[in-house]
Design a protein around this motif. Structure first.
Motif, PDB file in Angstrom:
ATOM      1  N   ILE A 235       0.849  -1.185   0.000  1.00  0.00           N
ATOM      2  CA  ILE A 235       0.000   0.000   0.000  1.00  0.00           C
ATOM      3  C   ILE A 235       0.891   1.243   0.000  1.00  0.00           C
ATOM      4  CG2 ILE A 235      -1.876   1.228   1.159  1.00  0.00           C
ATOM      5  CD1 ILE A 235      -2.496  -1.696   0.135  1.00  0.00           C
ATOM      6  N   LEU A 236       0.644   2.122  -0.964  1.00  0.00           N
ATOM      7  CA  LEU A 236       1.411   3.362  -1.094  1.00  0.00           C
ATOM      8  C   LEU A 236       0.478   4.558  -0.951  1.00  0.00           C
ATOM      9  CD1 LEU A 236       3.579   2.358  -4.180  1.00  0.00           C
ATOM     10  CD2 LEU A 236       4.295   2.370  -1.786  1.00  0.00           C
ATOM     11  N   ASP A 237       0.926   5.550  -0.202  1.00  0.00           N
ATOM     12  CA  ASP A 237       0.154   6.782  -0.020  1.00  0.00           C
ATOM     13  C   ASP A 237       0.730   7.877  -0.889  1.00  0.00           C
ATOM     14  OD1 ASP A 237      -1.571   5.780   2.025  1.00  0.00           O
ATOM     15  OD2 ASP A 237       0.113   5.917   3.424  1.00  0.00           O
ATOM     16  N   GLY A 238      -0.145   8.789  -1.301  1.00  0.00           N
ATOM     17  CA  GLY A 238       0.317   9.910  -2.104  1.00  0.00           C
ATOM     18  C   GLY A 238      -0.784  10.903  -2.345  1.00  0.00           C
ATOM     19  N   THR A 239      -0.496  11.837  -3.244  1.00  0.00           N
ATOM     20  CA  THR A 239      -1.423  12.901  -3.592  1.00  0.00           C
ATOM     21  C   THR A 239      -1.630  12.896  -5.101  1.00  0.00           C
ATOM     22  OG1 THR A 239      -0.570  14.225  -1.763  1.00  0.00           O
ATOM     23  CG2 THR A 239      -1.815  15.400  -3.446  1.00  0.00           C
TER      24      THR A 239
ATOM     25  N   LEU B  44       3.949  10.173  -4.915  1.00  0.00           N
ATOM     26  CA  LEU B  44       4.039   9.287  -3.759  1.00  0.00           C
ATOM     27  C   LEU B  44       4.742   9.974  -2.592  1.00  0.00           C
ATOM     28  CD1 LEU B  44       5.004   5.968  -5.584  1.00  0.00           C
ATOM     29  CD2 LEU B  44       2.746   6.687  -4.781  1.00  0.00           C
ATOM     30  N   ASP B  45       4.298   9.637  -1.375  1.00  0.00           N
ATOM     31  CA  ASP B  45       4.915  10.207  -0.175  1.00  0.00           C
ATOM     32  C   ASP B  45       6.348   9.721  -0.019  1.00  0.00           C
ATOM     33  OD1 ASP B  45       2.476  11.372   0.275  1.00  0.00           O
ATOM     34  OD2 ASP B  45       1.942  10.087   1.975  1.00  0.00           O
TER      35      ASP B  45
ATOM     36  N   ARG C  18      -5.730  13.237  -1.349  1.00  0.00           N
ATOM     37  CA  ARG C  18      -4.881  12.187  -0.772  1.00  0.00           C
ATOM     38  C   ARG C  18      -5.478  10.824  -1.114  1.00  0.00           C
ATOM     39  NH1 ARG C  18      -0.183  12.467   0.606  1.00  0.00           N
ATOM     40  NH2 ARG C  18      -0.446  11.029   2.335  1.00  0.00           N
ATOM     41  N   VAL C  19      -4.625   9.881  -1.513  1.00  0.00           N
ATOM     42  CA  VAL C  19      -5.079   8.542  -1.859  1.00  0.00           C
ATOM     43  C   VAL C  19      -4.133   7.487  -1.291  1.00  0.00           C
ATOM     44  CG1 VAL C  19      -6.337   9.158  -3.975  1.00  0.00           C
ATOM     45  CG2 VAL C  19      -3.892   8.640  -4.103  1.00  0.00           C
ATOM     46  N   ALA C  20      -4.699   6.325  -1.006  1.00  0.00           N
ATOM     47  CA  ALA C  20      -3.927   5.134  -0.670  1.00  0.00           C
ATOM     48  C   ALA C  20      -4.208   4.142  -1.786  1.00  0.00           C
ATOM     49  CB  ALA C  20      -4.355   4.570   0.677  1.00  0.00           C
ATOM     50  N   CYS C  21      -3.163   3.569  -2.359  1.00  0.00           N
ATOM     51  CA  CYS C  21      -3.300   2.675  -3.508  1.00  0.00           C
ATOM     52  C   CYS C  21      -2.484   1.415  -3.296  1.00  0.00           C
ATOM     53  CB  CYS C  21      -2.805   3.356  -4.783  1.00  0.00           C
ATOM     54  SG  CYS C  21      -3.657   4.873  -5.196  1.00  0.00           S
ATOM     55  N   GLU C  22      -2.895   0.360  -4.004  1.00  0.00           N
ATOM     56  CA  GLU C  22      -2.125  -0.886  -3.982  1.00  0.00           C
ATOM     57  C   GLU C  22      -1.154  -0.882  -5.162  1.00  0.00           C
ATOM     58  OE1 GLU C  22      -3.205  -5.436  -4.877  1.00  0.00           O
ATOM     59  OE2 GLU C  22      -4.190  -4.616  -3.088  1.00  0.00           O
TER      60      GLU C  22
END
Length: 187
Positions: free
Chosen positions: A21-25, A38-39, A75-79
């Motif tokens: 899981i990767l977080d980003g904008t 990506l953060d 803001r999103v969390a993605c696989e």
């Protein structure tokens, strides 16, 4: 772009594993997908973000544009799906972290069940009917009426509420087959 051109970015992307899981904008929305900054990890030398979500990976349901699901700055969390070595980006999925309405529908709906739905779209080969939130099925021309039908608009129109019978739920091909003519048959 090879590992020699941007070794820090290459090493970061190569270290990612499927399912992480990767977080980003959301950095930009395009007709072909969404760039995500990506953060973690370095910036991309060309694109607005190292992460990229194709249109089908944004939502389980059919959408017209990326802006139907996300907005720049969100803001999103993605696989993480895969390392795209050609574009030097992380291919991501937003929908993978959300419940699949078709799977839920398949779990609770038996073949042969009668349902009410609303016609959402007419196509040359039939009509699409929304039978649950996020679930549309196709009533093929041959399943619209007892008599042969050449044009779906001869039987139904967009917005019509109809009774249908579930003929098949195919999770692999993500298709639901429905019948209008069988719904009018006696129980």
């Amino acid at each position: 772009m090879g590992p020699d051109e941007n070794p820090e970015l290459w090493a970061f992307l190569a270290s990612l594993r499927c399912g992480r899981i990767l977080d980003g904008t959301v950095a930009a929305t395009e007709r072909f997908g969404v760039f995500v900054a990506l953060d973690d990890g370095p910036a991309h030398p060309v694109f607005p973000g190292v992460g990229f979500i194709t249109i089908p990976e944004l939502s389980w349901t059919r959408i017209e544009a990326a802006s139907d699901v996300v907005a720049v700055g969100q803001r999103v969390a993605c696989e993480f799906l895969q390392f795209d070595t050609w574009n030097l980006e992380a291919r991501l999925s937003l929908r993978a972290l959300r419940p699949d309405p078709l799977r839920d529908f398949a779990d609770r709906t038996a073949v042969g069940r009668r349902l009410r739905g609303r016609v959402t779209k007419l196509v040359p080969f039939g009509a699409f009917v929304r039978v649950a939130d996020g679930v549309e099925g196709l009533v093929h021309l041959r399943e619209l009426a007892r008599a042969p039908v050449e044009n779906p608009e001869d039987v139904v129109g967009v917005g019509d509420e109809v009774c249908v019978v579930v003929l098949e739920v195919d999770l692999l091909r993500r298709r639901v087959a429905l019948s209008l003519r069988r719904a009018s048959a006696p129980l």
